[in-house]
Design an enzyme around this catalytic site. Structure first.
Site, PDB file in Angstrom:
ATOM      1  N   ASN A 210      68.214  35.896  82.683  1.00 31.57           N
ATOM      2  CA  ASN A 210      67.756  36.003  83.876  1.00 31.57           C
ATOM      3  C   ASN A 210      68.163  34.691  84.866  1.00 31.57           C
ATOM      4  O   ASN A 210      69.013  33.817  84.098  1.00 31.57           O
ATOM      5  CB  ASN A 210      66.159  35.902  84.188  1.00 31.57           C
ATOM      6  CG  ASN A 210      65.612  34.877  83.344  1.00 31.57           C
ATOM      7  OD1 ASN A 210      65.564  33.601  83.797  1.00 31.57           O
ATOM      8  ND2 ASN A 210      64.754  35.053  82.282  1.00 31.57           N
ATOM      9  N   ASP A 279      61.420  40.009  78.505  1.00 30.34           N
ATOM     10  CA  ASP A 279      60.166  40.649  77.857  1.00 30.34           C
ATOM     11  C   ASP A 279      60.635  41.820  76.937  1.00 30.34           C
ATOM     12  O   ASP A 279      59.765  42.074  76.164  1.00 30.34           O
ATOM     13  CB  ASP A 279      59.398  41.137  79.297  1.00 30.34           C
ATOM     14  CG  ASP A 279      58.498  40.137  80.097  1.00 30.34           C
ATOM     15  OD1 ASP A 279      58.157  39.404  79.105  1.00 30.34           O
ATOM     16  OD2 ASP A 279      58.603  40.186  81.041  1.00 30.34           O
ATOM     17  N   LYS A 289      82.454  44.472  70.938  1.00 35.71           N
ATOM     18  CA  LYS A 289      82.601  44.495  72.471  1.00 35.71           C
ATOM     19  C   LYS A 289      82.336  46.320  72.834  1.00 35.71           C
ATOM     20  O   LYS A 289      83.365  46.793  72.255  1.00 35.71           O
ATOM     21  CB  LYS A 289      83.619  43.932  73.379  1.00 35.71           C
ATOM     22  CG  LYS A 289      83.520  44.057  74.810  1.00 35.71           C
ATOM     23  CD  LYS A 289      84.684  43.533  75.328  1.00 35.71           C
ATOM     24  CE  LYS A 289      84.641  43.640  76.740  1.00 35.71           C
ATOM     25  NZ  LYS A 289      85.931  43.352  77.459  1.00 35.71           N
ATOM     26  N   PRO A 305      57.729  39.519  71.425  1.00 37.37           N
ATOM     27  CA  PRO A 305      56.511  38.854  71.405  1.00 37.37           C
ATOM     28  C   PRO A 305      56.145  37.932  72.644  1.00 37.37           C
ATOM     29  O   PRO A 305      57.250  37.456  73.210  1.00 37.37           O
ATOM     30  CB  PRO A 305      56.681  38.068  70.382  1.00 37.37           C
ATOM     31  CG  PRO A 305      58.231  37.766  70.182  1.00 37.37           C
ATOM     32  CD  PRO A 305      58.827  39.222  70.793  1.00 37.37           C
ATOM     33  N   ILE A 307      55.357  34.458  73.484  1.00 36.91           N
ATOM     34  CA  ILE A 307      55.257  33.163  73.030  1.00 36.91           C
ATOM     35  C   ILE A 307      53.982  32.361  73.546  1.00 36.91           C
ATOM     36  O   ILE A 307      52.950  31.965  72.525  1.00 36.91           O
ATOM     37  CB  ILE A 307      56.484  32.483  73.365  1.00 36.91           C
ATOM     38  CG1 ILE A 307      57.658  33.148  73.005  1.00 36.91           C
ATOM     39  CG2 ILE A 307      56.157  30.909  72.762  1.00 36.91           C
ATOM     40  CD1 ILE A 307      58.765  32.456  73.568  1.00 36.91           C
ATOM     41  N   PHE A 323      53.190  29.468  83.387  1.00 37.24           N
ATOM     42  CA  PHE A 323      53.765  29.453  84.662  1.00 37.24           C
ATOM     43  C   PHE A 323      53.865  30.807  85.069  1.00 37.24           C
ATOM     44  O   PHE A 323      54.008  31.852  84.114  1.00 37.24           O
ATOM     45  CB  PHE A 323      55.398  29.046  84.816  1.00 37.24           C
ATOM     46  CG  PHE A 323      55.449  27.565  85.222  1.00 37.24           C
ATOM     47  CD1 PHE A 323      55.000  26.459  84.154  1.00 37.24           C
ATOM     48  CD2 PHE A 323      55.966  27.080  86.120  1.00 37.24           C
ATOM     49  CE1 PHE A 323      54.955  24.965  84.644  1.00 37.24           C
ATOM     50  CE2 PHE A 323      55.949  25.905  86.790  1.00 37.24           C
ATOM     51  CZ  PHE A 323      55.544  25.071  86.011  1.00 37.24           C
ATOM     52  N   LYS A 337      47.083  36.891  86.196  1.00 41.07           N
ATOM     53  CA  LYS A 337      47.866  36.347  85.096  1.00 41.07           C
ATOM     54  C   LYS A 337      47.246  35.346  84.129  1.00 41.07           C
ATOM     55  O   LYS A 337      47.125  35.389  83.103  1.00 41.07           O
ATOM     56  CB  LYS A 337      49.184  35.852  85.401  1.00 41.07           C
ATOM     57  CG  LYS A 337      50.211  36.072  84.205  1.00 41.07           C
ATOM     58  CD  LYS A 337      51.611  35.727  84.735  1.00 41.07           C
ATOM     59  CE  LYS A 337      52.303  37.009  85.151  1.00 41.07           C
ATOM     60  NZ  LYS A 337      53.498  36.960  85.587  1.00 41.07           N
ATOM     61  N   LYS A 341      45.618  35.971  80.663  1.00 41.05           N
ATOM     62  CA  LYS A 341      46.345  34.941  79.459  1.00 41.05           C
ATOM     63  C   LYS A 341      45.493  34.409  78.833  1.00 41.05           C
ATOM     64  O   LYS A 341      45.839  33.256  78.092  1.00 41.05           O
ATOM     65  CB  LYS A 341      47.664  34.372  79.793  1.00 41.05           C
ATOM     66  CG  LYS A 341      48.793  35.702  80.264  1.00 41.05           C
ATOM     67  CD  LYS A 341      50.162  34.913  79.881  1.00 41.05           C
ATOM     68  CE  LYS A 341      51.031  36.148  79.955  1.00 41.05           C
ATOM     69  NZ  LYS A 341      52.551  35.805  79.409  1.00 41.05           N
TER      70      LYS A 341
HETATM   71  O1  PMT Z   1      64.321  27.200  85.619  1.00 35.10           O
HETATM   72  P1  PMT Z   1      64.292  27.066  86.996  1.00 35.10           P
HETATM   73  O2  PMT Z   1      65.519  27.472  87.602  1.00 35.10           O
HETATM   74  O3  PMT Z   1      63.893  25.558  87.505  1.00 35.10           O
HETATM   75  O4  PMT Z   1      63.193  28.144  87.439  1.00 35.10           O
HETATM   76  C1  PMT Z   1      61.733  27.757  87.097  1.00 35.10           C
HETATM   77  C2  PMT Z   1      61.090  28.838  86.770  1.00 35.10           C
HETATM   78  C3  PMT Z   1      61.181  29.906  87.924  1.00 35.10           C
HETATM   79  C4  PMT Z   1      61.582  29.737  85.633  1.00 35.10           C
HETATM   80  C5  PMT Z   1      59.578  28.603  86.471  1.00 35.10           C
HETATM   81  O5  PMT Z   1      58.942  27.823  87.423  1.00 35.10           O
HETATM   82  C6  PMT Z   1      58.798  29.755  86.049  1.00 35.10           C
HETATM   83  O6  PMT Z   1      58.141  30.195  86.853  1.00 35.10           O
HETATM   84  N1  PMT Z   1      58.704  30.480  84.675  1.00 35.10           N
HETATM   85  C7  PMT Z   1      57.908  31.415  84.402  1.00 35.10           C
HETATM   86  C8  PMT Z   1      58.648  32.683  84.837  1.00 35.10           C
HETATM   87  C9  PMT Z   1      57.594  33.821  84.671  1.00 35.10           C
HETATM   88  O7  PMT Z   1      57.733  34.581  85.834  1.00 35.10           O
HETATM   89  O8  PMT Z   1      57.238  34.007  83.654  1.00 35.10           O
HETATM   90  P2  PMT Z   1      56.272  35.489  83.107  1.00 35.10           P
HETATM   91  O9  PMT Z   1      55.371  35.758  84.358  1.00 35.10           O
HETATM   92  O10 PMT Z   1      57.133  36.363  82.380  1.00 35.10           O
HETATM   93  O11 PMT Z   1      55.437  34.811  82.149  1.00 35.10           O
HETATM   94  C10 PMT Z   1      54.053  34.089  82.286  1.00 35.10           C
HETATM   95  C11 PMT Z   1      54.055  32.921  81.081  1.00 35.10           C
HETATM   96  O12 PMT Z   1      53.948  33.595  79.867  1.00 35.10           O
HETATM   97  C12 PMT Z   1      55.030  31.892  81.223  1.00 35.10           C
HETATM   98  O13 PMT Z   1      54.551  30.699  81.126  1.00 35.10           O
HETATM   99  C13 PMT Z   1      56.266  32.471  80.493  1.00 35.10           C
HETATM  100  O14 PMT Z   1      56.747  31.296  79.726  1.00 35.10           O
HETATM  101  C14 PMT Z   1      55.370  33.021  79.234  1.00 35.10           C
HETATM  102  N2  PMT Z   1      56.022  33.976  78.541  1.00 35.10           N
HETATM  103  C15 PMT Z   1      56.125  35.205  79.096  1.00 35.10           C
HETATM  104  C16 PMT Z   1      56.730  36.271  78.228  1.00 35.10           C
HETATM  105  C17 PMT Z   1      57.065  36.181  76.812  1.00 35.10           C
HETATM  106  N3  PMT Z   1      57.418  37.079  76.232  1.00 35.10           N
HETATM  107  N4  PMT Z   1      56.398  34.932  76.547  1.00 35.10           N
HETATM  108  C18 PMT Z   1      55.955  33.900  77.062  1.00 35.10           C
HETATM  109  O15 PMT Z   1      55.607  32.933  76.486  1.00 35.10           O
END
Ligand code: PMT
Length: 408
Positions: A210, A279, A289, A305, A307, A323, A337, A341
């Site tokens: 991403n 995800d 390739k 998973p 994290i 985040f 969320k 979580k």
């Molecule tokens: O890196 P930059 O370009 O500065 O951009 C920053 C950012 C946009 C990446 C950051 O600010 C941000 O928003 N990060 C979270 C992105 C997101 O949408 O996460 P999520 O909704 O998929 O997940 C929610 C939370 O669970 C996050 O804290 C993520 O780190 C965590 N997560 C999600 C999926 C997964 N499999 N494991 C996780 O730990």
């Protein structure tokens, strides 16, 4: 004193090969709209001319205590009175020794002794001189006297040696001034941060990832270090330089990020999941390739998973911050969320705003409600976020403190 609060600075240049870096330093300060007065020692003039600094600062440069361009003949008083801060860069071993002992035998040392504003020094010298017990004693004494010592750095030296003693590069020096002034709200805390994107291979050269640049996570790591924390940064692939002082663990896939987080979680007080984690991963990535042909290619994806969920569900988890990047209904989706979580704090940002840029805006969500942080550079947001975290930890601590009961 953060750089943003300095309107007028006196830059003192002493004799050393790093004096050439002072030219760039003055240029950067002037570019930030800061009024720069340059004062040089006689020795500095052997390395760089006052004319160069005059052109860059736009003001006459002073080198002599007896300069009659100052009306009342008291240049040292005038200059120290006028400045919000004094920065000596480079600061030679000799000059450090001089100001440690309060000597005042030239214009610059007089200004330092007569000052009522903060004094910062950026040492620059040969590694042996830096490690000499006399210099060590002087630097320790200067710190005790409240002088802010910025650097030095290690690396190749003009004399051919390698080691500590290089003056910080001008950009780093300005960052260090800012950093030195941050409140130490996280002193003694251990912080684990994930940043950047994860990457799931499709074949030997392609993958699913991403647009996360890592900037937000790296800014939080830097801000946490500035606030006194010990920081481990688990990062997906980015082109960013590791924040100075961070323990950087580089990973590629979500599974690797999970393993690195679990391995580094012990004794952590705070976990902040900033990474944009894939995800799903590709079930059977090709080692070779994949060749192009006319057929539709179907990829089978399996869920990765979570994290953050793994960390939150530990028996004694650290304080967890999540985040969320959403494309619409930011508040509703992010708060949902946070609750799903089970997070004490979540930072929400809009996708179109947050990925890749140097600036963003956040809404912090906790049990007390929403706390918007207006558009700002990511480092500013990171500092505000961590201030909020420190406040929540303090509240948590006082809430769990045992009341003192009177013994009969
Ligand atoms: O890196 P930059 O370009 O500065 O951009 C920053 C950012 C946009 C990446 C950051 O600010 C941000 O928003 N990060 C979270 C992105 C997101 O949408 O996460 P999520 O909704 O998929 O997940 C929610 C939370 O669970 C996050 O804290 C993520 O780190 C965590 N997560 C999600 C999926 C997964 N499999 N494991 C996780 O730990």
């Amino acid at each position: 004193m953060a750089l943003s609060s300095i309107k007028r600075i006196l830059v003192g240049i002493t004799g050393g090969i790093a004096a050439y870096k002072a030219a760039e330093l003055v240029r950067l300060l002037v570019r930030q709209g800061i009024d720069v007065q340059v004062v040089m020692t006689q020795a500095a003039c052997h390395f760089i001319t006052p004319v160069t600094l005059q052109a860059l600062s736009g003001k006459p440069v002073f080198t002599d205590l007896w300069d009659d361009r100052i009306d009342n003949g008291m240049a040292h008083i005038e200059f120290s009175r006028d400045a919000d801060a004094i920065l000596i860069a480079p600061a030679s071993a000799d000059f450090l020794a001089k100001i440690t002992h309060g000597m005042a035998d030239d214009l610059l040392s007089n200004i330092c002794l007569a000052r009522s504003c903060p004094l910062m020094v950026a040492p620059a010298m040969n590694v042996q001189m830096w490690e000499n017990p006399a210099t060590r004693r002087n630097v320790a004494q200067l710190k005790r006297d409240g002088v802010i010592v910025l650097g030095p750095d290690s690396g190749d030296q003009a004399c051919g040696d390698t080691g500590m003693g290089r003056m910080l590069e001008p950009e780093t020096l300005l960052d260090a001034i800012d950093a030195s002034q941050q409140p130490k709200l996280l002193a003694g805390k251990k912080v684990l941060i994930t940043a950047g994107p994860t990457f799931e291979a499709i074949d030997a050269v392609r993958g699913i990832t991403n647009l996360s640049s890592g900037k937000m996570g790296y800014a939080i790591a830097r801000a946490a270090i500035e606030m006194g924390a010990e920081v481990t940064l688990v990062s997906g692939q980015t082109s960013l330089k590791s924040p100075h002082g961070a323990n950087l663990v580089k990973v590629t896939t979500t599974q690797q990020m999970l393993s690195a987080v679990m391995e580094n979680l012990q004794d952590r007080d705070i976990f902040i999941g900033v990474a944009a984690v894939a995800d799903y991963y590709v079930l059977n990535p090709s080692e070779q390739k994949i060749k192009k042909d006319a057929h539709i290619l179907t990829l089978e994806l399996a869920p990765n998973p979570d994290i953050l969920a793994n960390v939150v569900s530990l028996p004694d988890p650290p304080f967890c911050v999540g985040f969320a990047a959403e494309s619409e209904n930011l508040y509703e989706f992010a708060e949902h969320k946070r609750r799903r979580k089970n997070l004490p704090l979540l930072a929400a940002n809009l996708i179109q705003d947050a990925f890749g840029g140097d600036e963003s805006e956040l809404i912090l969500l906790d049990d007390k409600g929403a706390h918007p942080l207006p558009r700002a550079p990511k480092l500013t947001l990171a500092r505000q976020l961590l201030k909020h975290v420190a406040g929540m930890l303090k509240e948590q601590k006082s809430a769990t403190a045992q009341p003192i009961t009177e013994q009969s």
